[in-house]
Design a protein around this motif. Structure first.
Motif, PDB file in Angstrom:
ATOM      1  N   ALA A 141       0.927  -1.244   0.012  1.00 14.33           N
ATOM      2  CA  ALA A 141      -0.028   0.061   0.052  1.00 14.33           C
ATOM      3  C   ALA A 141       0.949   1.213  -0.060  1.00 14.33           C
ATOM      4  CB  ALA A 141      -0.977   0.231   1.292  1.00 14.33           C
ATOM      5  N   ARG A 142       1.895   1.311   0.822  1.00 14.06           N
ATOM      6  CA  ARG A 142       2.940   2.329   0.812  1.00 14.06           C
ATOM      7  C   ARG A 142       3.735   2.608  -0.560  1.00 14.06           C
ATOM      8  NH1 ARG A 142       3.829   7.045   1.754  1.00 14.06           N
ATOM      9  NH2 ARG A 142       5.602   7.728   2.657  1.00 14.06           N
ATOM     10  N   ALA A 143       3.890   1.493  -1.109  1.00  9.41           N
ATOM     11  CA  ALA A 143       4.810   1.561  -2.608  1.00  9.41           C
ATOM     12  C   ALA A 143       3.701   2.059  -3.443  1.00  9.41           C
ATOM     13  CB  ALA A 143       5.026   0.135  -2.899  1.00  9.41           C
ATOM     14  N   LYS A 144       2.517   1.798  -3.533  1.00 11.43           N
ATOM     15  CA  LYS A 144       1.374   2.427  -4.256  1.00 11.43           C
ATOM     16  C   LYS A 144       1.324   3.998  -4.105  1.00 11.43           C
ATOM     17  CE  LYS A 144      -3.358   2.197  -5.614  1.00 11.43           C
ATOM     18  NZ  LYS A 144      -4.737   1.404  -5.197  1.00 11.43           N
ATOM     19  N   GLU A 145       1.314   4.329  -2.738  1.00 16.36           N
ATOM     20  CA  GLU A 145       1.234   5.871  -2.367  1.00 16.36           C
ATOM     21  C   GLU A 145       2.722   6.580  -3.032  1.00 16.36           C
ATOM     22  OE1 GLU A 145      -0.971   5.288   1.753  1.00 16.36           O
ATOM     23  OE2 GLU A 145       1.130   6.170   1.800  1.00 16.36           O
ATOM     24  N   LEU A 146       3.676   5.650  -2.829  1.00 18.13           N
ATOM     25  CA  LEU A 146       4.956   6.387  -3.349  1.00 18.13           C
ATOM     26  C   LEU A 146       5.197   6.494  -4.913  1.00 18.13           C
ATOM     27  CD1 LEU A 146       7.161   4.676  -0.431  1.00 18.13           C
ATOM     28  CD2 LEU A 146       6.641   7.267  -0.654  1.00 18.13           C
ATOM     29  N   GLY A 147       4.192   5.899  -5.440  1.00 17.83           N
ATOM     30  CA  GLY A 147       4.289   5.890  -7.169  1.00 17.83           C
ATOM     31  C   GLY A 147       5.021   4.848  -7.841  1.00 17.83           C
ATOM     32  N   SER A 148       5.312   3.662  -6.911  1.00 19.58           N
ATOM     33  CA  SER A 148       5.832   2.599  -7.604  1.00 19.58           C
ATOM     34  C   SER A 148       5.045   2.217  -8.899  1.00 19.58           C
ATOM     35  CB  SER A 148       6.141   1.434  -6.739  1.00 19.58           C
ATOM     36  OG  SER A 148       7.048   1.570  -5.730  1.00 19.58           O
ATOM     37  N   ASP A 149       5.601   1.582  -9.940  1.00 16.01           N
ATOM     38  CA  ASP A 149       4.725   1.018 -10.980  1.00 16.01           C
ATOM     39  C   ASP A 149       4.903  -0.434 -11.090  1.00 16.01           C
ATOM     40  OD1 ASP A 149       4.599   3.369 -12.866  1.00 16.01           O
ATOM     41  OD2 ASP A 149       6.763   3.581 -12.552  1.00 16.01           O
ATOM     42  N   TYR A 150       5.897  -1.004 -10.482  1.00 18.17           N
ATOM     43  CA  TYR A 150       5.869  -2.536 -10.323  1.00 18.17           C
ATOM     44  C   TYR A 150       6.283  -2.844  -8.774  1.00 18.17           C
ATOM     45  CZ  TYR A 150       4.778  -3.441 -15.338  1.00 18.17           C
ATOM     46  OH  TYR A 150       4.237  -3.407 -16.627  1.00 18.17           O
ATOM     47  N   ILE A 151       5.758  -3.683  -8.031  1.00 16.38           N
ATOM     48  CA  ILE A 151       6.478  -4.345  -7.020  1.00 16.38           C
ATOM     49  C   ILE A 151       6.965  -5.635  -7.248  1.00 16.38           C
ATOM     50  CG2 ILE A 151       5.493  -2.546  -5.109  1.00 16.38           C
ATOM     51  CD1 ILE A 151       3.451  -4.982  -4.478  1.00 16.38           C
ATOM     52  N   VAL A 152       7.983  -5.824  -6.721  1.00 15.91           N
ATOM     53  CA  VAL A 152       8.503  -7.487  -6.634  1.00 15.91           C
ATOM     54  C   VAL A 152       8.550  -7.837  -5.315  1.00 15.91           C
ATOM     55  CG1 VAL A 152      10.597  -8.630  -7.248  1.00 15.91           C
ATOM     56  CG2 VAL A 152      10.283  -6.502  -8.716  1.00 15.91           C
ATOM     57  N   VAL A 153       7.631  -9.232  -5.163  1.00 17.71           N
ATOM     58  CA  VAL A 153       7.599  -9.695  -3.960  1.00 17.71           C
ATOM     59  C   VAL A 153       7.981 -10.809  -3.961  1.00 17.71           C
ATOM     60  CG1 VAL A 153       5.816  -9.862  -2.085  1.00 17.71           C
ATOM     61  CG2 VAL A 153       5.410  -8.141  -3.811  1.00 17.71           C
ATOM     62  N   GLY A 154       9.118 -11.356  -3.169  1.00 20.02           N
ATOM     63  CA  GLY A 154       9.380 -12.785  -2.944  1.00 20.02           C
ATOM     64  C   GLY A 154       8.709 -13.478  -2.045  1.00 20.02           C
ATOM     65  N   ARG A 155       9.595 -13.435  -0.629  1.00 21.13           N
ATOM     66  CA  ARG A 155       9.370 -14.112   0.486  1.00 21.13           C
ATOM     67  C   ARG A 155       7.873 -13.982   1.177  1.00 21.13           C
ATOM     68  NH1 ARG A 155      15.200 -13.493   2.356  1.00 21.13           N
ATOM     69  NH2 ARG A 155      14.967 -11.814   0.904  1.00 21.13           N
ATOM     70  N   SER A 156       7.296 -12.727   0.968  1.00 20.73           N
ATOM     71  CA  SER A 156       5.983 -12.400   1.787  1.00 20.73           C
ATOM     72  C   SER A 156       4.916 -13.274   0.809  1.00 20.73           C
ATOM     73  CB  SER A 156       5.850 -10.925   1.505  1.00 20.73           C
ATOM     74  OG  SER A 156       6.446 -10.245   2.431  1.00 20.73           O
ATOM     75  N   ILE A 157       5.110 -13.689  -0.336  1.00 16.50           N
ATOM     76  CA  ILE A 157       4.210 -14.640  -1.202  1.00 16.50           C
ATOM     77  C   ILE A 157       4.792 -16.089  -0.981  1.00 16.50           C
ATOM     78  CG2 ILE A 157       3.082 -15.124  -3.171  1.00 16.50           C
ATOM     79  CD1 ILE A 157       3.006 -12.078  -3.791  1.00 16.50           C
ATOM     80  N   THR A 158       5.968 -16.136  -1.486  1.00 19.18           N
ATOM     81  CA  THR A 158       6.374 -17.440  -1.648  1.00 19.18           C
ATOM     82  C   THR A 158       6.637 -18.335  -0.288  1.00 19.18           C
ATOM     83  OG1 THR A 158       8.710 -16.883  -1.588  1.00 19.18           O
ATOM     84  CG2 THR A 158       7.747 -16.955  -3.684  1.00 19.18           C
ATOM     85  N   ALA A 159       6.735 -17.920   0.851  1.00 18.31           N
ATOM     86  CA  ALA A 159       7.000 -18.523   2.180  1.00 18.31           C
ATOM     87  C   ALA A 159       5.618 -18.356   3.024  1.00 18.31           C
ATOM     88  CB  ALA A 159       8.005 -17.752   2.934  1.00 18.31           C
ATOM     89  N   SER A 160       4.547 -17.691   2.247  1.00 15.23           N
ATOM     90  CA  SER A 160       3.415 -17.675   3.140  1.00 15.23           C
ATOM     91  C   SER A 160       2.708 -18.903   3.272  1.00 15.23           C
ATOM     92  CB  SER A 160       2.565 -16.608   2.394  1.00 15.23           C
ATOM     93  OG  SER A 160       1.187 -16.952   3.005  1.00 15.23           O
ATOM     94  N   LYS A 161       1.816 -19.127   4.408  1.00 15.76           N
ATOM     95  CA  LYS A 161       1.068 -20.217   4.496  1.00 15.76           C
ATOM     96  C   LYS A 161       0.110 -20.416   3.136  1.00 15.76           C
ATOM     97  CE  LYS A 161       1.332 -21.312   9.346  1.00 15.76           C
ATOM     98  NZ  LYS A 161       1.216 -20.128  10.196  1.00 15.76           N
TER      99      LYS A 161
END
Ligand code: C5P
Length: 234
Positions: free
Chosen positions: A199-219
């Motif tokens: 959500a903060r990355a969206k506010e800051l104007g990022s175009d794409y977020i790269v997410v690894g462990r917060s998704i891949t290591a999630s239950k």
């Protein structure tokens, strides 16, 4: 392609990668995925072909850095795999970045997006000065590399969400910011020094977020992905 969440497929084998992706058959949208050195060197180009057969957009994160002619040839091979995004080190010079861009152009005139790595997040200001012999503040060096990338006709840079606004100011709002270092508020930081929520990355104007462990290591990786999309894209 607009704002999106890119899942970093940091797995040692295709088997583990597809075991993970099979969970996404029930996801609302096909995830944009990032293949890095670990998976690509283990499985070769076939991993990318299989991801494309499954209809997934692919960011091939191999960070090329060599003489311009060699990078151009390398990019020609990568673009024939049908990737959607590729990258180089901006330190390879504008001439190398231009050669990379040319190499990516397919026969029909289309090409994948081409992104530059400015200064790796693992490099401290001390290492930049003592080992890479760059005698300027790290932020200024990263901004100078970003400027070179936009002058060479690249489409964007990898940077922190905290730098996205500055990059857009200097290189234009259409110059893409691809931002790793993303965590949900309750997650640990792992080895990332500075982290930002989707959500903060969206506010800051990022175009794409790269997410690894917060998704891949999630239950529940699909729920984590859907949450990142809700917070960042929707
Ligand atoms: O697991 P995590 O979300 O930290 O993964 C981030 C991904 O983004 C990894 O694939 C990592 O290699 C990549 N990356 C990064 N920082 C950079 C460039 C790429 O974390 N500056």
């Amino acid at each position: 392609m607009g704002k999106d969440v890119i899942i970093a497929l940091d797995f040692p084998s295709g088997e583990e990668c597809f075991h993970f992706l099979d969970k996404f058959t029930r996801a609302e949208r096909k995830p944009f995925v990032k293949v890095g050195m670990e998976l690509f060197y283990a499985e070769g180009p076939e991993i990318v072909r299989e991801l494309k057969r499954r209809g997934l957009p692919v960011f091939l994160d191999l960070k090329l850095h060599d003489i311009p002619n060699t990078v151009k040839g390398g990019m020609r091979s990568l673009s024939s795999l049908g990737v959607d995004m590729a990258n180089v080190h901006a330190a390879g010079t504008k001439e190398m970045m231009r050669a990379a861009r040319e190499g990516l152009i397919r026969e029909d005139g289309t090409r994948p997006l081409l992104i530059a790595v400015t200064v790796l997040t693992s490099i401290s200001e001390e290492k930049l000065k003592k080992e890479m012999l760059v005698d300027m503040p790290l932020g200024d060096a990263a901004a100078a590399f970003a400027k070179n990338a936009c002058e060479a006709g690249l489409d964007g840079v990898v940077c922190s969400p905290l730098e996205a606004e500055k990059v857009h100011r200097e290189c234009g709002k259409d110059f893409l910011t691809i931002t790793p270092g993303i965590r949900f508020s309750e997650d640990g930081r792992d080895d990332q020094a500075r982290v930002t929520t989707p959500a903060r990355a969206k506010e800051l104007g990022s175009d794409y977020i790269v997410v690894g462990r917060s998704i891949t290591a999630s239950k529940d990786p699909v729920a984590a992905y859907d949450r990142a999309v809700r917070d960042f894209v929707d």
